[in-house]
Design a protein around this motif. Structure first.
Motif, PDB file in Angstrom:
ATOM      1  N   LEU A  28       0.717  -1.286   0.119  1.00  0.00           N
ATOM      2  CA  LEU A  28       0.251  -0.348  -0.315  1.00  0.00           C
ATOM      3  C   LEU A  28       0.566   1.388   0.088  1.00  0.00           C
ATOM      4  CD1 LEU A  28      -2.644   1.642   0.427  1.00  0.00           C
ATOM      5  CD2 LEU A  28      -2.396   1.344   3.229  1.00  0.00           C
ATOM      6  N   PHE A  29       1.806   1.157   0.611  1.00  0.00           N
ATOM      7  CA  PHE A  29       2.682   2.294   0.976  1.00  0.00           C
ATOM      8  C   PHE A  29       3.200   2.192  -0.415  1.00  0.00           C
ATOM      9  CE2 PHE A  29       2.425   2.495   4.858  1.00  0.00           C
ATOM     10  CZ  PHE A  29       2.299   3.821   5.891  1.00  0.00           C
ATOM     11  N   GLU A  63       4.140  28.580  -3.845  1.00  0.00           N
ATOM     12  CA  GLU A  63       3.073  28.153  -3.456  1.00  0.00           C
ATOM     13  C   GLU A  63       3.079  26.421  -4.200  1.00  0.00           C
ATOM     14  OE1 GLU A  63      -0.301  29.800  -4.257  1.00  0.00           O
ATOM     15  OE2 GLU A  63      -0.227  31.878  -3.489  1.00  0.00           O
ATOM     16  N   LEU A  64       3.797  26.836  -5.466  1.00  0.00           N
ATOM     17  CA  LEU A  64       3.604  25.441  -7.122  1.00  0.00           C
ATOM     18  C   LEU A  64       5.044  24.809  -5.819  1.00  0.00           C
ATOM     19  CD1 LEU A  64       3.066  26.579 -10.131  1.00  0.00           C
ATOM     20  CD2 LEU A  64       1.581  25.371  -8.463  1.00  0.00           C
ATOM     21  N   LEU A  65       6.198  25.216  -5.808  1.00  0.00           N
ATOM     22  CA  LEU A  65       7.429  24.008  -4.957  1.00  0.00           C
ATOM     23  C   LEU A  65       7.419  23.816  -3.945  1.00  0.00           C
ATOM     24  CD1 LEU A  65      10.018  26.625  -6.652  1.00  0.00           C
ATOM     25  CD2 LEU A  65       9.636  24.312  -7.381  1.00  0.00           C
ATOM     26  N   THR A  66       5.913  24.423  -3.279  1.00  0.00           N
ATOM     27  CA  THR A  66       5.472  24.396  -1.804  1.00  0.00           C
ATOM     28  C   THR A  66       4.307  22.619  -1.957  1.00  0.00           C
ATOM     29  OG1 THR A  66       5.801  26.344  -1.022  1.00  0.00           O
ATOM     30  CG2 THR A  66       4.277  24.773   0.457  1.00  0.00           C
ATOM     31  N   GLY A  67       3.822  22.699  -3.137  1.00  0.00           N
ATOM     32  CA  GLY A  67       3.057  21.517  -3.494  1.00  0.00           C
ATOM     33  C   GLY A  67       3.874  20.692  -3.476  1.00  0.00           C
ATOM     34  N   PHE A  68       5.041  20.497  -4.615  1.00  0.00           N
ATOM     35  CA  PHE A  68       6.159  19.722  -4.924  1.00  0.00           C
ATOM     36  C   PHE A  68       6.775  19.116  -3.744  1.00  0.00           C
ATOM     37  CE2 PHE A  68      10.255  18.892  -6.286  1.00  0.00           C
ATOM     38  CZ  PHE A  68      10.200  17.679  -6.666  1.00  0.00           C
ATOM     39  N   LEU A  69       7.925  19.935  -2.773  1.00  0.00           N
ATOM     40  CA  LEU A  69       8.325  19.347  -1.638  1.00  0.00           C
ATOM     41  C   LEU A  69       6.928  18.570  -0.716  1.00  0.00           C
ATOM     42  CD1 LEU A  69      10.271  22.344  -1.121  1.00  0.00           C
ATOM     43  CD2 LEU A  69      10.796  20.334  -1.725  1.00  0.00           C
ATOM     44  N   ALA A  70       6.306  19.079  -0.555  1.00  0.00           N
ATOM     45  CA  ALA A  70       4.531  18.256  -0.104  1.00  0.00           C
ATOM     46  C   ALA A  70       4.712  16.543  -0.497  1.00  0.00           C
ATOM     47  CB  ALA A  70       4.004  19.162   0.890  1.00  0.00           C
ATOM     48  N   PHE A  71       4.838  16.913  -1.953  1.00  0.00           N
ATOM     49  CA  PHE A  71       4.618  15.646  -1.931  1.00  0.00           C
ATOM     50  C   PHE A  71       5.554  14.741  -2.327  1.00  0.00           C
ATOM     51  CE2 PHE A  71       0.920  16.482  -3.935  1.00  0.00           C
ATOM     52  CZ  PHE A  71       0.036  15.518  -4.006  1.00  0.00           C
ATOM     53  N   LEU A  72       7.220  15.238  -2.329  1.00  0.00           N
ATOM     54  CA  LEU A  72       8.818  14.833  -2.202  1.00  0.00           C
ATOM     55  C   LEU A  72       8.042  14.513  -0.864  1.00  0.00           C
ATOM     56  CD1 LEU A  72      11.483  14.620  -3.214  1.00  0.00           C
ATOM     57  CD2 LEU A  72      11.874  16.763  -2.574  1.00  0.00           C
ATOM     58  N   LEU A  73       8.230  14.821   0.698  1.00  0.00           N
ATOM     59  CA  LEU A  73       8.428  14.340   1.335  1.00  0.00           C
ATOM     60  C   LEU A  73       7.486  13.317   1.428  1.00  0.00           C
ATOM     61  CD1 LEU A  73       8.312  17.599   3.122  1.00  0.00           C
ATOM     62  CD2 LEU A  73      10.196  15.960   3.350  1.00  0.00           C
ATOM     63  N   TRP A  80       9.697   4.885   2.618  1.00  0.00           N
ATOM     64  CA  TRP A  80      10.610   4.423   3.819  1.00  0.00           C
ATOM     65  C   TRP A  80       9.567   3.208   4.752  1.00  0.00           C
ATOM     66  CZ3 TRP A  80       8.969   6.046   9.110  1.00  0.00           C
ATOM     67  CH2 TRP A  80      10.027   5.445   9.627  1.00  0.00           C
ATOM     68  N   MET A  81       8.640   3.213   4.695  1.00  0.00           N
ATOM     69  CA  MET A  81       7.417   2.652   5.400  1.00  0.00           C
ATOM     70  C   MET A  81       7.333   1.438   5.123  1.00  0.00           C
ATOM     71  SD  MET A  81       6.625   4.120   8.436  1.00  0.00           S
ATOM     72  CE  MET A  81       4.791   3.050   8.371  1.00  0.00           C
ATOM     73  N   GLU A  82       7.307   1.321   3.588  1.00  0.00           N
ATOM     74  CA  GLU A  82       7.616   0.284   2.458  1.00  0.00           C
ATOM     75  C   GLU A  82       8.717  -0.366   2.923  1.00  0.00           C
ATOM     76  OE1 GLU A  82       8.789  -1.442  -2.260  1.00  0.00           O
ATOM     77  OE2 GLU A  82       7.762   1.082  -1.918  1.00  0.00           O
ATOM     78  N   LEU A  85       8.858  -1.736   6.882  1.00  0.00           N
ATOM     79  CA  LEU A  85       7.409  -3.284   7.027  1.00  0.00           C
ATOM     80  C   LEU A  85       7.823  -4.301   6.611  1.00  0.00           C
ATOM     81  CD1 LEU A  85       3.972  -0.794   6.333  1.00  0.00           C
ATOM     82  CD2 LEU A  85       5.028  -2.338   8.479  1.00  0.00           C
ATOM     83  N   SER A  86       8.383  -3.831   4.988  1.00  0.00           N
ATOM     84  CA  SER A  86       9.070  -5.353   4.069  1.00  0.00           C
ATOM     85  C   SER A  86      10.253  -5.782   4.633  1.00  0.00           C
ATOM     86  CB  SER A  86       9.349  -4.270   3.018  1.00  0.00           C
ATOM     87  OG  SER A  86       9.477  -5.775   2.133  1.00  0.00           O
ATOM     88  N   ILE A  87      11.275  -4.646   5.332  1.00  0.00           N
ATOM     89  CA  ILE A  87      11.855  -6.075   6.232  1.00  0.00           C
ATOM     90  C   ILE A  87      11.514  -6.748   7.058  1.00  0.00           C
ATOM     91  CG2 ILE A  87      13.904  -5.004   7.259  1.00  0.00           C
ATOM     92  CD1 ILE A  87      14.761  -3.013   5.401  1.00  0.00           C
ATOM     93  N   ARG A  88      11.068  -6.200   8.214  1.00  0.00           N
ATOM     94  CA  ARG A  88      10.607  -6.443   9.113  1.00  0.00           C
ATOM     95  C   ARG A  88       9.338  -8.174   8.582  1.00  0.00           C
ATOM     96  NH1 ARG A  88       5.103  -4.500  12.672  1.00  0.00           N
ATOM     97  NH2 ARG A  88       4.793  -6.385  12.293  1.00  0.00           N
ATOM     98  N   ALA A  89       8.621  -7.671   7.723  1.00  0.00           N
ATOM     99  CA  ALA A  89       7.898  -8.739   7.599  1.00  0.00           C
ATOM    100  C   ALA A  89       8.714 -10.077   7.172  1.00  0.00           C
ATOM    101  CB  ALA A  89       7.164  -8.636   6.644  1.00  0.00           C
ATOM    102  N   ILE A  90       9.599  -9.615   6.232  1.00  0.00           N
ATOM    103  CA  ILE A  90      10.190 -10.675   5.660  1.00  0.00           C
ATOM    104  C   ILE A  90      11.392 -11.520   6.852  1.00  0.00           C
ATOM    105  CG2 ILE A  90      12.388 -10.929   4.593  1.00  0.00           C
ATOM    106  CD1 ILE A  90      10.555  -9.189   2.454  1.00  0.00           C
ATOM    107  N   THR A  91      12.244 -10.303   7.586  1.00  0.00           N
ATOM    108  CA  THR A  91      12.539 -11.042   8.793  1.00  0.00           C
ATOM    109  C   THR A  91      11.921 -12.204   9.542  1.00  0.00           C
ATOM    110  OG1 THR A  91      14.027  -8.634   8.822  1.00  0.00           O
ATOM    111  CG2 THR A  91      14.390 -10.500  11.399  1.00  0.00           C
TER     112      THR A  91
END
Length: 182
Positions: A28-29, A63-73, A80-82, A85-91
């Motif tokens: 999902l992530f 404003e547009l660059l702020t939106g770009f940075l928000a989506f980048l984050l 990171w979450m993907e 979670l993947s490493i935890r499950a595989i371990t």
């Protein structure tokens, strides 16, 4: 059964069901990260469009660059979450399978070990588990993402420009044929 034999799947499936939720949320992530990439592309294209047309007065590029940075984050967080979670499950899956192998070996009588090569047993408990990592973390997840991402992009494109989405839907299946002809 997705690239494994029936016997391998019977061994693997109980461990996969134990880690169903971390693997599901990992996928999902990854999917949300791909959607965040679309958001990045949108805000970057709008910013570049304003800069090229020199129409900065209609909407400030900040404003547009702020939106770009928000989506980048958001994309960074999803990646990171993907991975987490993947490493935890595989371990956990590898630990469960190793535990099961050791329990089976502990139940065996000494004559069993005379017929077995120790190198094969060690390989099964170590190197074969590393190959399992790639299968679980990349192959299974990527199959599902290969289905979800194009459909999501097509639906988003249909919301923006239906005719382009319709043409893409008609011509995309022909791409492998054209690649073969070249």
């Amino acid at each position: 059964m997705l690239g494994v034999s029936r016997q391998e799947w019977e061994i693997l499936s109980p461990h996969l069901s134990e880690e169903k939720w971390p693997l599901t949320f990992s996928t999902l992530f990854a999917w949300l990260g791909s959607l965040a990439f679309l958001g990045q592309a949108y805000f970057l294209s709008q910013t570049l469009g304003l800069l090229v047309t020199a129409d900065i007065t209609s909407q400030p590029p900040g404003e547009l660059l702020t939106g770009f940075l928000a989506f980048l984050l958001l994309k960074m967080f999803c990646s990171w979450m993907e991975e987490t979670l993947s490493i935890r499950a595989i371990t956990n899956i590898r630990t469960g399978i190793r535990k099961r192998i050791l329990e089976k070996l502990a139940q065996q009588q000494p004559p069993f070990f005379q017929d077995q090569r120790s190198g094969e047993l060690i390989h099964l408990a170590t190197a074969a588990m590393d190959a399992l990592d790639l299968y679980l973390s990349q192959y299974l997840q990527r199959i599902l993402l290969a289905l979800l991402i194009p459909i999501s992009y097509l639906l988003i494109m249909a919301g923006v420009d239906f005719l382009s989405a319709f043409l893409l839907l008609l011509t995309a299946p022909l791409l492998p044929l054209f690649q073969y002809m070249i």
